[in-house]
Design a protein around this motif. Structure first.
Motif, PDB file in Angstrom:
ATOM      1  N   ARG A   1      37.006  36.902  39.338  1.00 17.64           N
ATOM      2  CA  ARG A   1      38.404  37.363  39.402  1.00 17.64           C
ATOM      3  C   ARG A   1      38.945  37.488  37.981  1.00 17.64           C
ATOM      4  O   ARG A   1      38.832  36.558  37.184  1.00 17.64           O
ATOM      5  N   LEU A   2      39.536  38.642  37.665  1.00 18.33           N
ATOM      6  CA  LEU A   2      40.094  38.874  36.334  1.00 18.33           C
ATOM      7  C   LEU A   2      41.608  39.051  36.441  1.00 18.33           C
ATOM      8  O   LEU A   2      42.084  39.767  37.334  1.00 18.33           O
ATOM      9  N   ALA A   3      42.352  38.430  35.537  1.00 23.50           N
ATOM     10  CA  ALA A   3      43.815  38.568  35.564  1.00 23.50           C
ATOM     11  C   ALA A   3      44.198  40.005  35.206  1.00 23.50           C
ATOM     12  O   ALA A   3      43.598  40.609  34.311  1.00 23.50           O
ATOM     13  N   HIS A   4      45.167  40.554  35.929  1.00 22.78           N
ATOM     14  CA  HIS A   4      45.629  41.923  35.654  1.00 22.78           C
ATOM     15  C   HIS A   4      47.086  42.018  36.084  1.00 22.78           C
ATOM     16  O   HIS A   4      47.456  41.425  37.108  1.00 22.78           O
ATOM     17  N   PRO A   5      47.911  42.767  35.338  1.00 29.58           N
ATOM     18  CA  PRO A   5      49.338  42.803  35.679  1.00 29.58           C
ATOM     19  C   PRO A   5      49.661  43.489  37.009  1.00 29.58           C
ATOM     20  O   PRO A   5      50.683  43.188  37.631  1.00 29.58           O
ATOM     21  N   HIS A   6      48.819  44.409  37.465  1.00 29.36           N
ATOM     22  CA  HIS A   6      49.203  45.204  38.631  1.00 29.36           C
ATOM     23  C   HIS A   6      48.285  45.070  39.843  1.00 29.36           C
ATOM     24  O   HIS A   6      48.673  45.468  40.941  1.00 29.36           O
ATOM     25  N   VAL A   7      47.073  44.596  39.640  1.00 26.38           N
ATOM     26  CA  VAL A   7      46.120  44.587  40.757  1.00 26.38           C
ATOM     27  C   VAL A   7      45.398  43.252  40.842  1.00 26.38           C
ATOM     28  O   VAL A   7      45.361  42.497  39.871  1.00 26.38           O
ATOM     29  N   GLU A   8      44.847  42.993  42.030  1.00 23.35           N
ATOM     30  CA  GLU A   8      43.952  41.837  42.166  1.00 23.35           C
ATOM     31  C   GLU A   8      42.554  42.345  41.808  1.00 23.35           C
ATOM     32  O   GLU A   8      41.933  43.090  42.565  1.00 23.35           O
ATOM     33  N   LEU A   9      42.106  41.969  40.621  1.00 22.45           N
ATOM     34  CA  LEU A   9      40.920  42.609  40.056  1.00 22.45           C
ATOM     35  C   LEU A   9      39.687  41.708  40.128  1.00 22.45           C
ATOM     36  O   LEU A   9      39.750  40.530  39.771  1.00 22.45           O
ATOM     37  N   HIS A  10      38.576  42.299  40.590  1.00 19.31           N
ATOM     38  CA  HIS A  10      37.321  41.545  40.729  1.00 19.31           C
ATOM     39  C   HIS A  10      36.181  42.319  40.071  1.00 19.31           C
ATOM     40  O   HIS A  10      36.026  43.523  40.316  1.00 19.31           O
ATOM     41  N   ALA A  11      35.387  41.606  39.287  1.00 15.94           N
ATOM     42  CA  ALA A  11      34.206  42.228  38.663  1.00 15.94           C
ATOM     43  C   ALA A  11      32.946  41.628  39.276  1.00 15.94           C
ATOM     44  O   ALA A  11      32.805  40.399  39.322  1.00 15.94           O
ATOM     45  N   LYS A  12      32.062  42.496  39.750  1.00 15.47           N
ATOM     46  CA  LYS A  12      30.788  41.999  40.289  1.00 15.47           C
ATOM     47  C   LYS A  12      29.759  42.052  39.157  1.00 15.47           C
ATOM     48  O   LYS A  12      29.484  43.105  38.598  1.00 15.47           O
ATOM     49  N   MET A  13      29.211  40.870  38.835  1.00 19.56           N
ATOM     50  CA  MET A  13      28.464  40.705  37.588  1.00 19.56           C
ATOM     51  C   MET A  13      26.991  41.134  37.725  1.00 19.56           C
ATOM     52  O   MET A  13      26.075  40.310  37.739  1.00 19.56           O
ATOM     53  N   GLU A  14      26.801  42.443  37.796  1.00 24.92           N
ATOM     54  CA  GLU A  14      25.434  42.970  37.923  1.00 24.92           C
ATOM     55  C   GLU A  14      24.604  42.747  36.659  1.00 24.92           C
ATOM     56  O   GLU A  14      23.379  42.869  36.674  1.00 24.92           O
TER      57      GLU A  14
END
Ligand SMILES: Cc1ncc(COP(=O)(O)O)c(C=O)c1O
Length: 329
Positions: free
Chosen positions: A26-39
């Motif tokens: 999970r990455l902090a972002h001002p407008h969205v709930e952001l997720h990075a999948k760590m390929e």
């Protein structure tokens, strides 16, 4: 009749059992709930492991690859590294066909692993070395006795790998997903992922991210410097993808996106991931609605890009500096 090599098949099955499932961060972002999948945490270092695995798996199952086969493939880097991991593990030979855009670190790894690495020097076609690489692959396949060409540009098993592996993990980890951003080159990732998320979750907005100079989404070709994303041909797999929207990012924005991702989240990622991060920030710039649930792949790590994207001298020599970053703040 062609037979499955039973010993090799057992190694293929064991590899599947032991392949890692990559984390969703999970990455902090001002407008969205952001997720990075760590390929980037895959053994071969990128999302390409999933496509490579499924392609070789099916070829072994069909008897097209045995322990005597030499795999020959064209790649700007990551697919070669994925095949390199897998072929070494399975005990079959590989001849990677690369080009001058390959990262120095990637080339060193391939040369340390395999006796024969073929590097084409040209000609440069509409924006890339792809056609030169494919010509060399065709020559090698003719020259060798028992060669297998995975053909990552049109092999639907690569797409299936993302459906069965990457996509299955993503929908299980994030059933609330509303937006998925995917960088495109062969189209295997977006085809497999988009089919999986729409099949399992229904209404998900899938946004294709390409780089300016690539022809995949119909733009004019031009010389590109950063490997991983884009293509100088329109790959057939792209027509299998369920795409809602698209964003084209310049290589300047791509570099800025990589640096933003590093400064905002401490993630040292490769060029295509910077492209996708720039696209997400541009797409949601000024967003005022409830936060959508957004996912993207950290498709590979940035270490191999230290001498390019993360080297100020290289960036300035290629006129790729000082794009205004769009941070969505
Ligand atoms: C780092 C990186 N990102 C994205 C892509 C695009 O994936 P696909 O070829 O499945 O479209 C690639 C493909 O090589 C890649 O290496």
């Amino acid at each position: 009749m062609v037979m499955t090599d039973a010993v090799l098949w057992e190694r293929v099955e064991a590899t599947r059992r032991e392949m890692p499932r990559t984390d969703l961060v999970r990455l902090a972002h001002p407008h969205v709930e952001l997720h990075a999948k760590m390929e980037s945490a895959n053994p071969g270092g990128s999302a390409k492991d999933r496509a490579a695995y499924w392609i070789l798996r099916e070829a072994v199952r069909r008897g097209e690859i045995t322990r005597r086969t030499t795999v020959v493939e064209s790649s700007s880097g990551n697919f070669a590294l994925a095949l390199s991991w897998l072929c070494a593990r399975l005990g079959i030979r590989l001849i990677p066909v690369i080009d001058p855009n390959v990262n120095a670190a990637t080339e060193r790894t391939l040369r340390a692993t395999w006796n024969r690495v073929e590097k084409v020097e040209g000609p440069v076609d509409a924006g890339g070395f792809l056609l030169a690489r494919l010509d060399r692959v065709a020559e090698l396949v003719k020259e060798l006795d028992d060669a297998y060409w995975p053909d990552q540009y049109s092999n639907a098993d690569g797409m299936r790998g993302h459906y069965e592996l990457t996509g299955a993990e993503l929908v299980a980890a994030l059933p609330t997903l509303t937006h998925l951003f995917v960088g495109i080159s062969t189209g295997a990732t977006i085809a497999g992922l988009s089919q999986r998320v729409t099949h399992d979750l229904g209404d998900v907005t899938v946004i294709a991210v390409d780089v300016a100079g690539s022809v995949i989404l119909g733009g004019p070709p031009s010389r590109r410097w950063i490997p991983g994303i884009g293509s100088s041909i329109r790959p057939p797999l792209i027509d299998r993808a369920v795409i809602t929207d698209s964003v084209i990012v310049s290589e300047r924005e791509e570099v800025a996106g990589c640096h933003d991702l590093l400064r905002d989240h401490g993630l040292l990622a490769g060029g295509s991931t910077g492209c996708v991060y720039a696209a997400i920030n541009r797409y949601f710039d000024g967003w005022r609605g409830p936060p959508p649930v957004v996912a993207f792949l950290c498709a590979d790590a940035g270490q191999a890009y230290r001498d390019t994207v993360y080297d100020p001298a290289w960036v300035s020599a290629h006129h790729l500096g000082s794009a205004a970053s769009v941070k969505g703040a």
